[in-house]
Every structure is written in C-alpha cells, then in structure tokens.
Design an enzyme around this catalytic site. Structure first.
Site, mmCIF file in Angstrom:
data_model
loop_
_atom_site.group_PDB
_atom_site.id
_atom_site.type_symbol
_atom_site.label_atom_id
_atom_site.label_comp_id
_atom_site.label_asym_id
_atom_site.label_seq_id
_atom_site.Cartn_x
_atom_site.Cartn_y
_atom_site.Cartn_z
ATOM 1 N N HIS A 57 0.835 -1.210 0.000
ATOM 2 C CA HIS A 57 0.000 0.000 0.000
ATOM 3 C C HIS A 57 0.863 1.250 0.000
ATOM 4 O O HIS A 57 0.640 2.183 -0.779
ATOM 5 C CB HIS A 57 -0.926 0.020 1.211
ATOM 6 C CG HIS A 57 -1.563 1.353 1.456
ATOM 7 N ND1 HIS A 57 -2.705 1.771 0.801
ATOM 8 C CD2 HIS A 57 -1.196 2.391 2.258
ATOM 9 C CE1 HIS A 57 -3.018 2.990 1.185
ATOM 10 N NE2 HIS A 57 -2.112 3.404 2.074
ATOM 11 N N HIS A 78 1.411 5.285 -2.519
ATOM 12 C CA HIS A 78 1.828 6.642 -2.165
ATOM 13 C C HIS A 78 3.047 7.161 -2.917
ATOM 14 O O HIS A 78 3.103 8.347 -3.265
ATOM 15 C CB HIS A 78 2.146 6.708 -0.667
ATOM 16 C CG HIS A 78 0.956 6.739 0.218
ATOM 17 N ND1 HIS A 78 0.136 7.834 0.329
ATOM 18 C CD2 HIS A 78 0.436 5.802 1.059
ATOM 19 C CE1 HIS A 78 -0.835 7.583 1.195
ATOM 20 N NE2 HIS A 78 -0.678 6.356 1.651
ATOM 21 N N GLU A 119 -5.187 9.923 0.479
ATOM 22 C CA GLU A 119 -5.630 8.521 0.498
ATOM 23 C C GLU A 119 -6.741 8.228 -0.505
ATOM 24 O O GLU A 119 -6.701 7.198 -1.181
ATOM 25 C CB GLU A 119 -6.101 8.134 1.905
ATOM 26 C CG GLU A 119 -4.988 7.952 2.914
ATOM 27 C CD GLU A 119 -4.143 6.699 2.695
ATOM 28 O OE1 GLU A 119 -4.435 5.921 1.766
ATOM 29 O OE2 GLU A 119 -3.182 6.520 3.446
ATOM 30 N N SER A 137 -4.308 1.405 -4.580
ATOM 31 C CA SER A 137 -3.787 0.119 -4.114
ATOM 32 C C SER A 137 -4.886 -0.898 -3.855
ATOM 33 O O SER A 137 -4.611 -2.003 -3.385
ATOM 34 C CB SER A 137 -2.969 0.319 -2.832
ATOM 35 O OG SER A 137 -3.756 0.854 -1.791
#
Length: 275
Positions: free
Chosen positions: A136, A141, A182, A201
C-alpha cells in the site's frame, strides 16, 4: 524512549510490526534480507493486478511515475528508490514498523521523509488488509512523490499537521489527508481519475471510485471536506475531486487556524456526505 504501536480501525488483534526496532522518531532500518520468497511473490502479484487496472482509471501522473519504483518482481530496497526520489523532488523513504502517532508522522512529512511500513501482508490477506503494509505505502503513495507539486503538497500537509496538533485540530485535518492523499479523485482532460493511495492500491475500490454511480463526488472545498467523516472498513461513500495538483497545493497555502475555529461551530456531515 520506548515507542508504542498505533491502532488502526476496528481489529481484534493488536497492530503487527516489531516496534522494539524503532528509533525515537519511529523509523527503523528496512530489513530487506528478512523478506521471504513468498513475500516477494505477494508483492509481485499485487503489483501486477493493480498495474493492469490503471489505464483509464488512474491519474496519468501516477502511471508515468510508477516505473520509478523499480523492478516489480520483488519488494524494492528503499535505498534504491531514494536514489531516484531524492534527485526528483528531495524526498526520501524511511522504514517504520507500522502505523505511527500523528506528531511523529507530521514531523517526518515536514522533513520530506515518507514513512513506509516495511512488512507485507500474508497471502490470505491478499484482497484486503486493515492496516497499510509495504505494498500500500510503496505502490499507492510513492509514485506521486516524484511529482514536484504533489510532493510539495505532502510536505505542506506535514507542516500543517504540526500546527494542528498544537491547536487540537488533528481530527479535522486528518479528513483532508483521507480525502486527498488517500482517497482523492482528479479531473484530467475532462475525465475522472484516481490519485489517492487507498484507491490506487485497492483492486475493488479503483473501478468503484471512478466509475460507479453509487458514491457521491463533490468538488474539494476545505470546510466541507474537514466536516465530512469517513469510514475505514468499506468503500468510500463520498469522494472529493480536484482539477489539478496545483489547485490542491494552493488551497493549503492559507492559515488553517481561522478554519479550525469556524469548524468548531458547524455540524459534521456523515460519511455519505449528506446534509
């Protein structure tokens, strides 16, 4: 100083990760040699599944930067990624044993250091994991940290987080992180695309966030976003949309202290964004 793990969401087990390895700032060395062949295979399969979905759903800036992570067949060494990332935007990755408290997290972001959990999910968690793992954090990110404008926004968020902590406003600011870094959506060439790591993700949420008629999608506006609660155990019912990363950066140029004061007297919105 002994560091303590952070609980993320509703879980019957304590947070995983060996926090005894952590330094005072919660960072630790990435023990790359500890990854097993199964760990690397899990990462490879996750990478293949997600990258196959990106065209037509993910921000082009993300797609263009994804190869900068390096070979997809194994979990990258953070030092190798840092050679490229630091040259691109002055950021670097630092390993952490798991979720860390708000203030150390903000401090790392303010220093252009992105904390990446160094363990990976088990095969039985392939489709869903409660806590963020190395896949993730890396896949979701890190690619956009190669984008100069977005990278500057993340640093500015960290600096703002330190101020919010002093003002007792972390919960309000956390909603901005949730709905941008996010779970943010962006319009590119008139089409809706995902740029948030939690979407990018997730095999299920990526097509849902961009194409499903079910969720509510609103233009990003600071007061509205900071008033909107969110859920961590299901797909989002509300997404906030930006027109560019520059717009996102410019929105956060102001002093948030008056916003926090204004928010104190306003009702919150449910996670579905309804009044």
């Amino acid at each position: 100083m002994a560091v303590e793990p952070v609980v993320y969401g509703a879980s019957e087990r304590p947070p995983r990760g060996d926090y005894s390895r952590a330094r005072d700032d919660y960072t630790c060395a990435q023990d790359w040699s500890a990854y097993t062949a199964q760990d690397h295979d899990t990462y490879h399969r996750l990478y293949e599944r997600q990258s196959a979905q990106l065209p037509g759903l993910a921000s082009q800036a993300f797609i263009d930067a994804l190869p900068s992570l390096g070979a997809k067949e194994r979990i990258p060494r953070f030092d190798d990624v840092n050679e490229r990332l630091t040259r691109a935007t002055g950021w670097q990755l630092v390993a952490v044993p798991g979720l860390i408290p708000e203030v150390p997290f903000f401090q790392l972001l303010a220093e252009r250091k992105f904390p990446v959990t160094d363990w990976i999910r088990q095969p039985e968690e392939f489709d869903y994991i409660v806590e963020p793992d190395v896949f993730h954090d890396l896949f979701g990110h890190v690619p956009l940290l190669f984008n100069p404008v977005f990278a500057d926004y993340v640093q500015r968020y960290g600096e703002g987080g330190l101020k919010a902590a002093r003002l007792g406003a972390c919960e309000m600011l956390s909603r901005l992180y949730w709905y941008t870094i996010e779970f943010g959506l962006i319009r590119e060439d008139g089409a809706l695309r995902a740029y948030g790591a939690g979407i990018l993700s997730s095999a299920g949420e990526l097509p849902y966030a961009v194409r499903s008629p079910e969720p509510r999608r609103l233009p990003l506006e600071l007061l509205r976003t900071m008033r909107t609660r969110y859920k961590i155990d299901s797909y989002q019912q509300t997404y906030f949309v930006i027109d560019s990363f520059q717009q996102l950066f410019d929105l956060t140029a102001q002093d948030f202290a008056p916003l926090y004061a204004q928010l104190q007297g306003l009702p919150e919105f449910a996670a579905d964004g309804r009044d």
